[in-house]
Motif scaffolding. Structure first.
Motif, PDB file in Angstrom:
ATOM      1  N   ARG A 152     -11.045 -17.366   7.668  1.00 48.39           N
ATOM      2  CA  ARG A 152     -12.426 -16.869   7.770  1.00 48.39           C
ATOM      3  C   ARG A 152     -13.147 -17.503   8.945  1.00 48.39           C
ATOM      4  NH1 ARG A 152     -13.470 -17.789   1.441  1.00 48.39           N
ATOM      5  NH2 ARG A 152     -12.280 -15.998   0.670  1.00 48.39           N
ATOM      6  N   HIS A 155     -11.733 -16.202  12.193  1.00 46.21           N
ATOM      7  CA  HIS A 155     -12.184 -14.829  12.416  1.00 46.21           C
ATOM      8  C   HIS A 155     -13.623 -14.828  12.908  1.00 46.21           C
ATOM      9  CE1 HIS A 155     -13.795 -10.854  11.290  1.00 46.21           C
ATOM     10  NE2 HIS A 155     -12.637 -10.441  11.764  1.00 46.21           N
ATOM     11  N   ASP A 156     -14.474 -15.649  12.275  1.00 47.45           N
ATOM     12  CA  ASP A 156     -15.886 -15.731  12.670  1.00 47.45           C
ATOM     13  C   ASP A 156     -16.052 -16.236  14.096  1.00 47.45           C
ATOM     14  OD1 ASP A 156     -16.588 -14.783  10.189  1.00 47.45           O
ATOM     15  OD2 ASP A 156     -17.168 -16.754   9.378  1.00 47.45           O
TER      16      ASP A 156
END
Length: 159
Positions: A152, A155-156
């Motif tokens: 996560r 990805h961010d």
């Protein structure tokens, strides 16, 4: 090879080091009943194993774990950063490259490079869990280093 696993391992180790660097002085060396007697001793073991395996990957057989003593988190961070750089360099070779090595009992083995990388990541996950357990025993907050959190955050950040 999917370098995501190695990058996850490096990210998770750095997350733990970041968190440990915020704790009160003395807590890292405080002795408690766990797998290792202190958080620092756990970090030293984790580093010694990673150092030994990269030496094996590079063709250098060690008959024993390297001796390491960390005095503080900056010293540990520097040591881990150096060994992680060596792993990244080694990851640029073929995944199924065979690594011949001798274990600490003198027995000869052969493993594929990718399998060794998976072992290193798994070993690190296990001992980061030990550190979280130790932190809770000491009344401190742990830090989550789950793979999905890495994904996560990566990805961010567009990694």
């Amino acid at each position: 090879m999917n370098k995501n696993f190695l990058n996850y391992h490096f990210w998770a180790t750095n997350k733990v080091l970041d968190h440990l660097g915020t704790l009160p002085e003395g807590i890292l060396s405080k002795e408690i009943p766990n797998v290792f007697p202190s958080i620092l001793k756990t970090l030293e073991h984790l580093y010694a194993v990673e150092s030994m395996w990269i030496q094996r990957i590079q063709g250098n057989n060690l008959s024993a774990f390297p001796e390491i003593t960390f005095q503080n988190i900056p010293q540990a961070r520097e040591a881990f950063s150096e060994v992680h750089s060596q792993y990244l360099a080694a990851s640029n070779t073929e995944d199924n490259k065979l690594i011949y090595y001798q274990n600490t009992k003198g027995q000869m083995f052969c493993s594929q490079l990718w399998d060794i990388f998976i072992h290193i990541v798994n070993h690190g996950t296990y001992h980061r869990g030990n550190i979280t357990s130790m932190l809770r025993q000491l009344g401190e907050k742990g830090i989550s280093t789950d793979f999905i959190i890495y994904l996560r955050e990566s990805h961010d950040k567009g990694i």
